[in-house]
Design a protein around this motif. Structure first.
Motif, PDB file in Angstrom:
ATOM      1  N   GLN A  23      21.021  75.074  -7.848  1.00  0.00           N
ATOM      2  CA  GLN A  23      21.852  74.085  -6.972  1.00  0.00           C
ATOM      3  C   GLN A  23      21.240  72.825  -6.910  1.00  0.00           C
ATOM      4  OE1 GLN A  23      24.567  75.526  -4.935  1.00  0.00           O
ATOM      5  NE2 GLN A  23      24.284  77.396  -6.113  1.00  0.00           N
ATOM      6  N   ARG A  24      22.170  71.897  -6.679  1.00  0.00           N
ATOM      7  CA  ARG A  24      21.785  70.221  -6.399  1.00  0.00           C
ATOM      8  C   ARG A  24      21.017  70.073  -5.314  1.00  0.00           C
ATOM      9  NH1 ARG A  24      25.497  67.609  -2.481  1.00  0.00           N
ATOM     10  NH2 ARG A  24      26.707  69.018  -1.665  1.00  0.00           N
ATOM     11  N   GLY A  25      19.940  69.237  -5.508  1.00  0.00           N
ATOM     12  CA  GLY A  25      18.912  69.038  -4.674  1.00  0.00           C
ATOM     13  C   GLY A  25      17.909  69.980  -4.539  1.00  0.00           C
ATOM     14  N   TRP A  26      18.020  70.934  -5.430  1.00  0.00           N
ATOM     15  CA  TRP A  26      16.805  72.033  -5.673  1.00  0.00           C
ATOM     16  C   TRP A  26      15.467  71.313  -5.566  1.00  0.00           C
ATOM     17  CZ3 TRP A  26      15.226  76.754  -4.642  1.00  0.00           C
ATOM     18  CH2 TRP A  26      14.005  77.133  -5.066  1.00  0.00           C
ATOM     19  N   ASP A  27      14.997  70.460  -6.220  1.00  0.00           N
ATOM     20  CA  ASP A  27      13.565  69.991  -6.051  1.00  0.00           C
ATOM     21  C   ASP A  27      13.211  69.580  -4.792  1.00  0.00           C
ATOM     22  OD1 ASP A  27      13.392  70.526  -8.793  1.00  0.00           O
ATOM     23  OD2 ASP A  27      13.924  68.593  -9.440  1.00  0.00           O
ATOM     24  N   GLU A  28      14.191  68.633  -4.022  1.00  0.00           N
ATOM     25  CA  GLU A  28      14.075  68.338  -2.791  1.00  0.00           C
ATOM     26  C   GLU A  28      13.755  69.117  -1.835  1.00  0.00           C
ATOM     27  OE1 GLU A  28      16.454  67.163  -4.648  1.00  0.00           O
ATOM     28  OE2 GLU A  28      16.287  64.950  -5.284  1.00  0.00           O
ATOM     29  N   HIS A  29      14.813  70.213  -1.945  1.00  0.00           N
ATOM     30  CA  HIS A  29      14.441  71.297  -0.934  1.00  0.00           C
ATOM     31  C   HIS A  29      13.253  72.273  -1.090  1.00  0.00           C
ATOM     32  CE1 HIS A  29      15.622  75.290   0.774  1.00  0.00           C
ATOM     33  NE2 HIS A  29      15.244  75.813  -0.139  1.00  0.00           N
ATOM     34  N   ALA A  30      13.028  72.322  -2.391  1.00  0.00           N
ATOM     35  CA  ALA A  30      11.744  73.101  -2.584  1.00  0.00           C
ATOM     36  C   ALA A  30      10.421  72.370  -2.409  1.00  0.00           C
ATOM     37  CB  ALA A  30      11.643  73.435  -4.326  1.00  0.00           C
ATOM     38  N   ALA A  31      10.481  71.072  -2.337  1.00  0.00           N
ATOM     39  CA  ALA A  31       9.268  70.287  -1.888  1.00  0.00           C
ATOM     40  C   ALA A  31       9.326  70.302  -0.490  1.00  0.00           C
ATOM     41  CB  ALA A  31       9.546  68.915  -2.543  1.00  0.00           C
ATOM     42  N   PHE A  32      10.427  70.352   0.251  1.00  0.00           N
ATOM     43  CA  PHE A  32      10.371  70.496   1.792  1.00  0.00           C
ATOM     44  C   PHE A  32       9.833  71.683   2.091  1.00  0.00           C
ATOM     45  CE2 PHE A  32      12.756  72.077   5.378  1.00  0.00           C
ATOM     46  CZ  PHE A  32      12.485  71.025   6.422  1.00  0.00           C
ATOM     47  N   MET A  33      10.350  72.976   1.678  1.00  0.00           N
ATOM     48  CA  MET A  33       9.895  74.470   1.996  1.00  0.00           C
ATOM     49  C   MET A  33       8.466  74.379   1.565  1.00  0.00           C
ATOM     50  SD  MET A  33      12.494  75.444   3.261  1.00  0.00           S
ATOM     51  CE  MET A  33      11.691  77.244   3.646  1.00  0.00           C
ATOM     52  N   ASP A  34       7.771  73.692   0.481  1.00  0.00           N
ATOM     53  CA  ASP A  34       6.423  73.814   0.246  1.00  0.00           C
ATOM     54  C   ASP A  34       5.705  73.232   1.267  1.00  0.00           C
ATOM     55  OD1 ASP A  34       6.824  75.191  -2.119  1.00  0.00           O
ATOM     56  OD2 ASP A  34       6.870  73.444  -3.350  1.00  0.00           O
ATOM     57  N   ARG A  35       6.089  71.982   1.826  1.00  0.00           N
ATOM     58  CA  ARG A  35       5.495  71.406   3.009  1.00  0.00           C
ATOM     59  C   ARG A  35       5.366  72.338   4.018  1.00  0.00           C
ATOM     60  NH1 ARG A  35       8.235  66.927   1.141  1.00  0.00           N
ATOM     61  NH2 ARG A  35       9.759  67.100   2.823  1.00  0.00           N
ATOM     62  N   LEU A  36       6.584  72.914   4.546  1.00  0.00           N
ATOM     63  CA  LEU A  36       6.370  73.976   5.596  1.00  0.00           C
ATOM     64  C   LEU A  36       5.522  74.977   5.427  1.00  0.00           C
ATOM     65  CD1 LEU A  36      10.158  74.362   6.480  1.00  0.00           C
ATOM     66  CD2 LEU A  36       8.688  72.788   7.694  1.00  0.00           C
ATOM     67  N   VAL A  37       5.096  75.350   4.289  1.00  0.00           N
ATOM     68  CA  VAL A  37       4.329  76.383   4.167  1.00  0.00           C
ATOM     69  C   VAL A  37       2.788  75.775   4.391  1.00  0.00           C
ATOM     70  CG1 VAL A  37       3.324  78.103   2.128  1.00  0.00           C
ATOM     71  CG2 VAL A  37       5.680  77.673   2.392  1.00  0.00           C
ATOM     72  N   GLU A  38       2.613  74.520   3.565  1.00  0.00           N
ATOM     73  CA  GLU A  38       1.309  74.054   3.869  1.00  0.00           C
ATOM     74  C   GLU A  38       0.988  73.778   5.131  1.00  0.00           C
ATOM     75  OE1 GLU A  38       1.773  70.452   1.433  1.00  0.00           O
ATOM     76  OE2 GLU A  38       2.098  71.556  -0.536  1.00  0.00           O
ATOM     77  N   GLU A  39       2.023  73.521   6.038  1.00  0.00           N
ATOM     78  CA  GLU A  39       1.777  73.188   7.500  1.00  0.00           C
ATOM     79  C   GLU A  39       1.378  74.323   8.169  1.00  0.00           C
ATOM     80  OE1 GLU A  39       5.111  70.968   8.442  1.00  0.00           O
ATOM     81  OE2 GLU A  39       4.619  69.179   7.332  1.00  0.00           O
ATOM     82  N   GLY A  40       1.883  75.637   7.671  1.00  0.00           N
ATOM     83  CA  GLY A  40       1.406  76.913   8.198  1.00  0.00           C
ATOM     84  C   GLY A  40       2.827  77.026   8.970  1.00  0.00           C
ATOM     85  N   PHE A  41       3.768  76.598   8.990  1.00  0.00           N
ATOM     86  CA  PHE A  41       5.238  76.827   9.755  1.00  0.00           C
ATOM     87  C   PHE A  41       5.728  78.255   8.956  1.00  0.00           C
ATOM     88  CE2 PHE A  41       9.803  76.246  10.132  1.00  0.00           C
ATOM     89  CZ  PHE A  41       9.807  76.486  11.696  1.00  0.00           C
ATOM     90  N   VAL A  42       5.790  78.002   7.751  1.00  0.00           N
ATOM     91  CA  VAL A  42       6.660  79.236   7.022  1.00  0.00           C
ATOM     92  C   VAL A  42       5.366  80.032   6.356  1.00  0.00           C
ATOM     93  CG1 VAL A  42       7.873  79.823   4.959  1.00  0.00           C
ATOM     94  CG2 VAL A  42       8.535  78.209   6.392  1.00  0.00           C
ATOM     95  N   ILE A  43       5.396  81.243   6.754  1.00  0.00           N
ATOM     96  CA  ILE A  43       4.400  82.382   6.628  1.00  0.00           C
ATOM     97  C   ILE A  43       4.678  83.009   5.247  1.00  0.00           C
ATOM     98  CG2 ILE A  43       2.929  84.357   7.203  1.00  0.00           C
ATOM     99  CD1 ILE A  43       2.662  81.620   9.054  1.00  0.00           C
ATOM    100  N   LEU A  44       5.914  83.572   5.161  1.00  0.00           N
ATOM    101  CA  LEU A  44       6.602  84.150   4.126  1.00  0.00           C
ATOM    102  C   LEU A  44       7.909  83.853   3.880  1.00  0.00           C
ATOM    103  CD1 LEU A  44       5.087  87.848   4.631  1.00  0.00           C
ATOM    104  CD2 LEU A  44       4.342  86.349   3.118  1.00  0.00           C
ATOM    105  N   GLY A  45       8.630  84.065   2.817  1.00  0.00           N
ATOM    106  CA  GLY A  45       9.887  83.722   2.686  1.00  0.00           C
ATOM    107  C   GLY A  45      10.479  83.763   1.219  1.00  0.00           C
ATOM    108  N   GLY A  46      11.700  84.142   1.201  1.00  0.00           N
ATOM    109  CA  GLY A  46      12.352  84.292  -0.164  1.00  0.00           C
ATOM    110  C   GLY A  46      13.812  84.971  -0.002  1.00  0.00           C
ATOM    111  N   PRO A  47      14.493  85.047  -0.987  1.00  0.00           N
ATOM    112  CA  PRO A  47      15.629  85.703  -1.090  1.00  0.00           C
ATOM    113  C   PRO A  47      15.645  87.199  -0.878  1.00  0.00           C
ATOM    114  CG  PRO A  47      15.785  84.270  -3.095  1.00  0.00           C
ATOM    115  CD  PRO A  47      14.025  84.362  -2.432  1.00  0.00           C
TER     116      PRO A  47
END
Length: 102
Positions: A23-47
């Motif tokens: 999908q367009r913007g995948w790299d930006e979305h993935a970097a955003f989600m990685d930050r949420l994981v690093e910050e402890g906001f997202v514990i687990l996630g995926g399709p």
């Protein structure tokens, strides 16, 4: 802080002819989600299931915080991903906290 089960669904701009990582913007979305994981906001996630939805376990103060944080996702503003449901989650079992056995 509390735990929430969060379902995300494909938005109106989702290109059904492309896979998730195409999908367009995948790299930006993935970097955003990685930050949420690093910050402890997202514990687990995926399709889940057929990949039309994703499931996340998040730790947040309340639903407003969840909505505000996810509004910053590049895919949100592009109409590719949106919140489907947010439900409080009382976690009683957590295998990530295994104690050593003797």
């Amino acid at each position: 802080m509390a735990f929430f089960a969060l379902t995300m669904v494909n938005g109106p701009s989702w290109d059904t002819s492309r896979q998730r990582r195409e999908q367009r913007g995948w790299d930006e979305h993935a970097a955003f989600m990685d930050r949420l994981v690093e910050e402890g906001f997202v514990i687990l996630g995926g399709p889940i299931g057929d990949g039309e939805r994703t499931l996340m376990a998040v730790e947040a103060g309340d639903e407003r915080e969840i909505k505000a944080r996810l509004a910053e996702d590049p895919w949100a503003s592009m109409g590719l991903l949106q919140i489907g449901a947010i439900q409080p989650w009382t976690i009683w079992l957590d295998g990530r906290q295994k104690s050593p056995t003797h």
